[in-house]
Design an enzyme around this catalytic site. Structure first.
Site, PDB file in Angstrom:
ATOM      1  N   ARG A 132      12.800  10.816 -27.584  1.00 37.38           N
ATOM      2  CA  ARG A 132      12.854  10.267 -28.952  1.00 37.38           C
ATOM      3  C   ARG A 132      13.424   8.852 -28.964  1.00 37.38           C
ATOM      4  O   ARG A 132      14.317   8.505 -28.204  1.00 37.38           O
ATOM      5  CB  ARG A 132      13.592  11.211 -29.891  1.00 37.38           C
ATOM      6  CG  ARG A 132      15.094  11.320 -29.673  1.00 37.38           C
ATOM      7  CD  ARG A 132      15.817  10.633 -30.807  1.00 37.38           C
ATOM      8  NE  ARG A 132      17.255  10.816 -30.729  1.00 37.38           N
ATOM      9  CZ  ARG A 132      18.097   9.841 -30.414  1.00 37.38           C
ATOM     10  NH1 ARG A 132      17.661   8.651 -30.102  1.00 37.38           N
ATOM     11  NH2 ARG A 132      19.392  10.065 -30.395  1.00 37.38           N
TER      12      ARG A 132
ATOM     13  N   GLY B 299      15.972   5.527 -26.536  1.00 39.60           N
ATOM     14  CA  GLY B 299      14.804   5.907 -25.748  1.00 39.60           C
ATOM     15  C   GLY B 299      15.227   6.872 -24.657  1.00 39.60           C
ATOM     16  O   GLY B 299      15.549   6.454 -23.539  1.00 39.60           O
ATOM     17  N   HIS B 300      15.273   8.155 -24.982  1.00 41.90           N
ATOM     18  CA  HIS B 300      15.710   9.163 -24.005  1.00 41.90           C
ATOM     19  C   HIS B 300      15.413  10.559 -24.513  1.00 41.90           C
ATOM     20  O   HIS B 300      15.000  10.742 -25.673  1.00 41.90           O
ATOM     21  CB  HIS B 300      17.209   9.025 -23.693  1.00 41.90           C
ATOM     22  CG  HIS B 300      18.094   8.988 -24.889  1.00 41.90           C
ATOM     23  ND1 HIS B 300      18.209  10.035 -25.758  1.00 41.90           N
ATOM     24  CD2 HIS B 300      18.888   7.998 -25.384  1.00 41.90           C
ATOM     25  CE1 HIS B 300      19.052   9.703 -26.718  1.00 41.90           C
ATOM     26  NE2 HIS B 300      19.467   8.467 -26.531  1.00 41.90           N
ATOM     27  N   ALA B 301      15.652  11.541 -23.644  1.00 44.67           N
ATOM     28  CA  ALA B 301      15.575  12.960 -24.038  1.00 44.67           C
ATOM     29  C   ALA B 301      16.887  13.615 -23.645  1.00 44.67           C
ATOM     30  O   ALA B 301      17.648  13.079 -22.827  1.00 44.67           O
ATOM     31  CB  ALA B 301      14.414  13.636 -23.316  1.00 44.67           C
TER      32      ALA B 301
END
Ligand code: TYD
Length: 154
Positions: free
Chosen positions: A114, A67-69
């Protein structure tokens, strides 16, 4: 001299990527009674020069990863075995891609949130990255991601 887009991307955070820039890329597949074979080449099927490969495996049921960009890192994700869902989010829209064939890759440009979830038993997620690992490249807080996105900084 006018800088090229790739030079701009190398030196600055690339901005304004949306989920429209995410692409499923079909890889070569040599079907053979002895077993099938697929492959990837950088700057061909993978639309960037890769500096890193890593893989996610032994994921317990119900777990989610990533869970990150990223600010600079582009990604190319392949379900080498099994299946999982990749959810991409540009701050305005989300889209879910189910990867369940080893001859498809998902290209995820920089600046998109994403997550990967819904891993099947014994699934194997192979990821290629355009950058070496850097914890500074991560945006891990969704609020921060939305702010950077709305300010046009990623
Ligand atoms: P991370 O990318 O945070 O996984 P996820 O976003 O799926 O939760 O990676 C988990 C840990 O692995 C992190 O603490 C650093 C390490 N790591 C590396 O050292 N090199 C790498 O290329 C990657 C992807 C992770």
């Amino acid at each position: 001299m006018i800088p090229t887009l790739s030079a701009i991307k190398k030196n600055y955070y690339c901005c304004e990527m949306t989920i429209e820039d995410v692409k499923i890329i079909e890889l070569p597949k040599f079907t053979d009674p002895r077993g099938n074979l697929s492959f990837v080449e950088q700057l061909n099927h993978i639309p960037f020069e890769m500096k890193r490969t890593y893989w996610i495996y032994d994921v317990p049921g119900g777990e989610a990863r990533g869970g990150h960009a990223f600010k600079k890192n582009e990604e190319f994700i392949v379900a080498l075995s099994g299946a999982f869902d990749v959810i991409v989010d540009d701050g305005l829209q989300k889209k879910k891609y189910t990867l369940n064939r080893s001859y498809y890759g998902l290209y995820v440009p920089v600046g998109l949130w994403r997550e990967i979830e819904n891993f099947s038993t014994n699934s194997l997620a192979l990821e290629f990255g355009s950058e070496h690992y850097s914890k500074e490249d991560y945006i891990r807080k969704y609020d921060e991601f939305l702010k950077l996105k709305s300010d046009g900084k990623i």
